[in-house]
Write an enzyme that holds these catalytic residues in place. Structure first.
Site, short mmCIF file in Angstrom:
data_model
loop_
_atom_site.label_atom_id
_atom_site.label_comp_id
_atom_site.label_asym_id
_atom_site.label_seq_id
_atom_site.Cartn_x
_atom_site.Cartn_y
_atom_site.Cartn_z
N LYS A 52 0.84 -1.20 0.00
CA LYS A 52 0.00 0.00 0.00
C LYS A 52 0.88 1.25 0.00
O LYS A 52 0.62 2.22 -0.72
CB LYS A 52 -0.95 -0.03 1.20
N GLN A 96 -5.33 -2.37 9.23
CA GLN A 96 -4.99 -3.65 8.62
C GLN A 96 -5.55 -4.80 9.46
O GLN A 96 -5.30 -4.89 10.66
CB GLN A 96 -3.47 -3.77 8.48
N ASP A 119 -11.37 1.33 2.84
CA ASP A 119 -11.41 -0.13 2.66
C ASP A 119 -12.84 -0.58 2.33
O ASP A 119 -13.05 -1.71 1.90
CB ASP A 119 -10.96 -0.83 3.96
#
Ligand SMILES: NC(=O)c1ccc[n+]([C@@H]2O[C@H](COP(=O)([O-])OP(=O)(O)OC[C@H]3O[C@@H](n4cnc5c(N)ncnc54)[C@H](OP(=O)(O)O)[C@@H]3O)[C@@H](O)[C@H]2O)c1
Length: 293
Positions: A52, A96, A119
Site C-alpha cells: 500500500k 490492517q 477499505d
C-alpha cells in the site's frame, strides 16, 4: 481463450490516478493522503501494508503508517482512529486486518468515519453499496468489476455463479453483479458449502467467480464452453520446483479450465493484482469528496 491481465489493468489505473494527482497538485491542491494502522507483526499484514505504501508513492499520494505492538489496547487503537477521523489532512485510512484476538474488529471498523473508510468495510458503506448508492467498494469486488469493465466483458442477462458468500468477497460480488447497469444486470446464483449439485450449477454459468479458498476446486467438467472464469482464491502451498519452496494456487484448475474459457484470470497476476488500486481509487475519491459531498 483470453487471459485477463490484472497487472496490466492495475498499471493502467495507477497511471490514470497519477495523472490526476499531478494535475491536482499543479493546481495548488495538496496530494491525497492515505493512512494505515497496523497492529503486531503478522508477515502477511506487513507485506500488504508495504504494498500500500509503495502504491501511494507510485501515484504521488502522501502515506502514513502508524504501528502498534501486538499488546496494544483497543482503547489506544480507537484513540488513533478518532484522531484520523478528525484530521482534515487525512483523506482516508485503513486498519490492517486481522487484529489480535483481544481487540474487537467490528468495534474498530464501526469507529472509522464512513467518509474516510477507504477499505469499504464500514456497515454504512456496505449498506450504501447494497442499495446502489455511491460508496467505497472494497478491494476485491472493486478489482473484479474493473477487470470485467476494462475487458468489455458482456454481463447483461448472463448467469453468474459466485462460489463463496464471505462478507469481503462473495456477498458484495453477488450484489454488484446483480445491480442495474454495466457491469451488472446478471442473474446471480450464490453457492456455499451447503450448496447441492454445485457442479451442475457451475456448468450452467456464463460467468464463474470462484472465491472459496480451496485450491484447484473448479475443474474442466464444471465449466461450460465459452464461460468467463474469475479466480479469486489464493492458497499458499509447498512446491519442490520453486526457489522459495512454495507457490500460490487459485481455486481453479487453470491448465484444464483455461482452454474452455472465453476469458480467465491467472493466479497470481489476476484479481490479486488489482486490489491495491481499489484503495488508491477510493482515497482519491475521498480527497475529491466524490462519495460524500
Ligand atoms: N485475490 C485477492 O486479492 C483475494 C482477496 C480476498 C480473498 N482472497 C482469497 O479468496 C478465497 C476466499 O476468501 P474469503 O475471505 O471469501 O474466504 P472465506 O471467508 O473462508 O469464505 C469462503 C466461502 O467459500 C465457501 N466454501 C468453502 N468451501 C466450499 C466448498 N467446498 N463448496 C462451496 N463453497 C465453499 C464457504 O461456505 P460457508 O459460508 O458455507 O462456510 C464460504 O462462504 C481465499 O483463498 C482467499 O485467500 C483473495
Amino acid at each position: 481463450m483470453n487471459l485477463i491481465d490484472g497487472k496490466k489493468i492495475a498499471s493502467e489505473i495507477k497511471a490514470e490516478i497519477a495523472a490526476e494527482v499531478k494535475e491536482m497538485v499543479a493546481q495548488g491542491h495538496r496530494p491525497p493522503h492515505l493512512a494505515a494502522i497496523i497492529v503486531g507483526h503478522d508477515g502477511a499484514s506487513e507485506t500488504y501494508v508495504g504494498h500500500k505504501e509503495k502504491g501511494c508513492a507510485e501515484v504521488g499520494f502522501k502515506s502514513t503508517i502508524i504501528r502498534f505492538e501486538e499488546d496494544a489496547t483497543e482503547a489506544e487503537l480507537l484513540a488513533t482512529i478518532k484522531k484520523f477521523n478528525e484530521d482534515p489532512e487525512v483523506d482516508g485510512f485503513i486498519v490492517q486486518l486481522p487484529l489480535p484476538k483481544h481487540i474487537d474488529e467490528n468495534k474498530v471498523i464501526e469507529a472509522i468515519d464512513p467518509k474516510k473508510d477507504v477499505d469499504g468495510f464500514h456497515p454504512t458503506n456496505v449498506g450504501r453499496m447494497m442499495i446502489g448508492l455511491p460508496s467505497y467498494i472494497s478491494a476485491t469486488p472493486f478489482g473484479i468489476m474493473e477487470l470485467l469493465k476494462r475487458y468489455k466483458i458482456e454481463t447483461a442477462g448472463k448467469h453468474a455463479v459466485v462460489i463463496g458468500r464471505s462478507n469481503i468477497v462473495g456477498r458484495p460480488m453477488a450484489n454488484l453483479l446483480s445491480q442495474k447497469g454495466y457491469p451488472g444486470d446478471c442473474t446471480v446464483t450464490v453457492c456455499h458449502s451447503r450448496t447441492k449439485n454445485l457442479k451442475e450449477v457451475c456448468h450452467s454459468a456464463d460467468i464463474i467467480i470462484a472465491a472459496l479458498g480451496a485450491p484447484e476446486f473448479v475443474t474442466a467438467e464444471m465449466v461450460k464452453e465459452g464461460a468467463v472464469v474469475i479466480d479469486v482464491g489464493i492458497t499458499r502451498v509447498k512446491s519442490e520446483t520453486s526457489k522459495s519452496g512454495w507457490k500460490l494456487l487459485g481455486d481453479v484448475k487453470f491448465d484444464e479450465v483455461a482452454p474452455k474459457c472465453s476469458y480467465i484470470t491467472p493466479v497470481p497476476g489476476g484479481v490479486g493484482a488489482t486490489t491495491i488500486v481499489a484503495l488508491l481509487t477510493n482515497t482519491l475519491k475521498a480527497c475529491k469528496k466524490e462519495i460524500y459531498k
